[in-house]
Write a protein that holds these residues in place. Structure first.
Motif, PDB file in Angstrom:
ATOM      1  N   GLN A   1       0.839  -1.197   0.000  1.00 23.93           N
ATOM      2  CA  GLN A   1       0.000   0.000   0.000  1.00 23.93           C
ATOM      3  C   GLN A   1       0.875   1.249   0.000  1.00 23.93           C
ATOM      4  OE1 GLN A   1      -3.343   0.035  -0.217  1.00 23.93           O
ATOM      5  NE2 GLN A   1      -3.428  -2.211  -0.228  1.00 23.93           N
TER       6      GLN A   1
ATOM      7  N   GLU B   1       3.219   2.348   2.982  1.00 22.84           N
ATOM      8  CA  GLU B   1       3.578   1.169   3.773  1.00 22.84           C
ATOM      9  C   GLU B   1       5.091   1.019   3.862  1.00 22.84           C
ATOM     10  OE1 GLU B   1       2.938  -3.702   3.597  1.00 22.84           O
ATOM     11  OE2 GLU B   1       1.521  -2.366   2.574  1.00 22.84           O
TER      12      GLU B   1
ATOM     13  N   ARG C   1       0.569   2.430  -4.252  1.00 23.18           N
ATOM     14  CA  ARG C   1       0.020   1.094  -4.061  1.00 23.18           C
ATOM     15  C   ARG C   1       0.407   0.243  -5.266  1.00 23.18           C
ATOM     16  NH1 ARG C   1      -6.330  -0.204  -5.066  1.00 23.18           N
ATOM     17  NH2 ARG C   1      -6.268  -2.468  -4.795  1.00 23.18           N
TER      18      ARG C   1
END
Length: 390
Positions: A277, A280, A292
Motif C-alpha cells: 500500500q 507502507e 500502491r
C-alpha cells in the motif's frame, strides 16, 4: 517556445516508460468457439488467457479502436470535420453523413464507435491524418509504439483489404492501452448518444451495437466488428472490484456467450492481489512505498513473488526530488512493475497517485532513438503547419 517545451516533455516521457511482461501463465483450461481469443488485465497489461493469440487475422471494425485512440491522441475534439466525397456514402455500416456536412471530431468518434460508421471513420482519418494513407501511417506508428508486433493497418474502418490484419493478442494490448484514456473510456461505455443534426429538425440518436453493455454486469466497452471474410469479431471490457478486464475474440459465432465466460474466468482466477500500500514500510529498510501496487494473480502465484530494491545515485535528479529508489516486483524472476521509494514522511507522498504501469515497445518491436525523434518531429511539424495540437 510552448511547442518546443512540449517536444522535450514528449521525449522525456518516451525515455522513462516502464516495460512489463505481456505473457500467459499456467491457469485452468477454458474453451471458446473463437478461432482466436485473448483476455487481458487492463491496468497491468498482463495477458491472462490466449488461444492462437499470435495468429494474424482480419479484425474488421475492431480496427476502429486504433482509429479512435489515434484521433484522440493527435486530433482536437472540438474541431469541425467536413465530410468529403470519399467519406460520404462509404460502403458498409454508416451513420449516414451528408456530403459537405460538418460535425465535431468528438461526435464523429461517438458515431464511429457506437454505430461503427465507416463514413465517420473515413472523415476522421482524412481530417487527422490528411489522407487515408497518412492516417494509416499514424495507426501503424502507434501500433509499433505500444508493441503490436504482428499488426498492419491499411485503412481506418476495417473493411477487408490485403495487408490489413492483426492478432487477438495485439488487439488485447491495444484495448488495454486505449481503455486507459479517459475520453476513449467514456465513449465506448456510452449506450446512447445524441448529436446535433444540421440536416433535420431532430438530433442524431445513436444506440451502441455492443450488446455486452446490457448483457454483462460491469460491462464498460468496447467494439463489435464483422465482414464476410473476418466473420464475427468482438472486443468487450468489464470492471468489478476495481479491476478492469478486456476480451478479444476473432471469428467467433457465439461471441456474446464466450465473452461473458472469459470475463467470469478472469475475475475468478486472476483477482487483483495487493502487494503493498502507499505509505507502507518496506521491511528491512528505512523506506516506504510511494504508490500502491496490485497485480492480477492465480492463488498459487503469491508465493512466487520476489522483490529487489534499486537505489538512485545521490546526485541523480530523482534523488534530488526526494525519490530514494524503486522497489521492483518479480513473478518467477520476471519484472512485473515497480513503485517509487521515499523516506517516511516525505512530502512527495502527498502527490496525486499515478499508475505503476506504463506502455512501452516490446523488445521485438523497439524503436531506435533516431526513429523516436522522427516520430515526435512529425507531429511537431504537423502542429506548426496545420495548427493542431498533438
Amino acid at each position: 517556445m510552448r511547442r518546443i517545451g512540449l517536444l522535450f516533455i514528449a521525449v522525456a516521457l518516451l525515455g522513462s516508460v516502464l516495460h512489463y511482461p505481456f505473457s500467459v501463465q499456467a491457469a485452468p483450461p477454458i474453451a471458446t468457439h473463437a478461432e482466436a481469443a485473448a483476455l487481458i488485465d487492463v491496468q497491468s497489461g498482463r495477458l491472462l488467457f490466449s488461444r492462437q493469440g499470435d495468429k494474424t487475422m482480419r479484425v474488421a471494425s475492431l480496427t476502429k479502436i486504433m482509429t479512435a485512440i489515434v484521433a484522440i491522441d493527435h486530433g482536437r475534439l472540438s474541431d469541425q470535420v467536413k465530410v468529403s466525397k470519399s467519406a460520404y456514402g462509404k460502403e458498409g455500416s454508416s451513420i449516414y453523413l451528408k456530403l459537405g456536412e460538418e460535425m465535431s471530431l468528438k461526435h464523429l468518434l461517438y458515431g464511429m464507435m457506437l454505430r461503427s460508421g465507416n463514413d465517420a471513420a473515413t472523415a476522421i482519418a482524412e481530417h487527422v491524418g490528411g489522407s487515408i494513407d497518412g492516417f494509416a501511417y499514424l495507426m501503424n506508428e502507434k501500433a509499433r509504439m505500444i508493441g503490436m508486433a504482428n499488426t498492419s493497418f491499411k485503412n481506418p474502418h476495417g473493411l477487408d483489404e490485403p495487408e490489413h490484419y492483426s492478432t487477438a493478442n495485439d488487439m488485447a494490448k491495444l484495448t488495454a492501452y486505449a481503455l486507459r484514456n479517459p475520453v476513449f473510456q467514456e465513449i465506448v461505455k456510452t449506450k446512447v448518444k445524441k448529436a446535433p443534426n444540421p440536416n433535420e429538425a431532430w438530433d442524431y440518436t445513436w444506440f451502441n451495437k455492443n450488446k455486452m453493455l446490457n448483457l454483462y454486469e460491469g460491462s464498460d466497452g468496447v467494439k463489435t466488428g464483422y465482414t464476410k471474410l473476418a466473420r464475427r469479431c468482438l472486443v468487450s471490457s468489464a470492471t468489478r472490484n476495481g479491476q478492469q478486464l478486456a476480451v478479444v475474440t476473432l471469428n467467433d459465432p457465439d461471441d456474446w456467450s464466450d465473452h461473458a465466460k472469459l470475463l467470469d474466468y478472469g475475475f475468478k482466477h486472476f483477482p487483483l492481489a495487493d502487494l503493498i500500500q502507499k505509505g507502507e514500510h518496506v521491511p528491512g529498510t528505512q523506506y516506504v512505498a510511494g504508490l500502491r501496487f496490485s497485480y492480477p494473480m492465480l492463488a498459487n502465484e503469491r508465493s512466487q513473488i520476489t522483490t529487489k530494491i534499486e537505489l538512485h545515485d545521490a546526485n541523480s535528479v530523482h534523488s534530488r526530488l526526494g525519490e530514494a529508489g524503486k522497489l521492483h516486483y518479480l513473478l518467477n524472476g520476471k519484472d512485473i512493475g515497480d513503485v517509487p521509494l521515499f523516506i517516511e514522511g516525505s512530502s512527495r507522498l502527498r502527490l496525486p497517485d499515478r499508475s505503476t504501469f506504463s506502455f512501452n515497445e516490446t523488445r521485438q518491436g523497439e524503436m531506435t532513438w533516431p526513429e523516436k525523434w522522427l516520430y515526435i518531429l512529425q507531429f511537431v511539424v504537423r502542429d506548426l503547419f496545420m495548427g493542431r495540437t498533438t
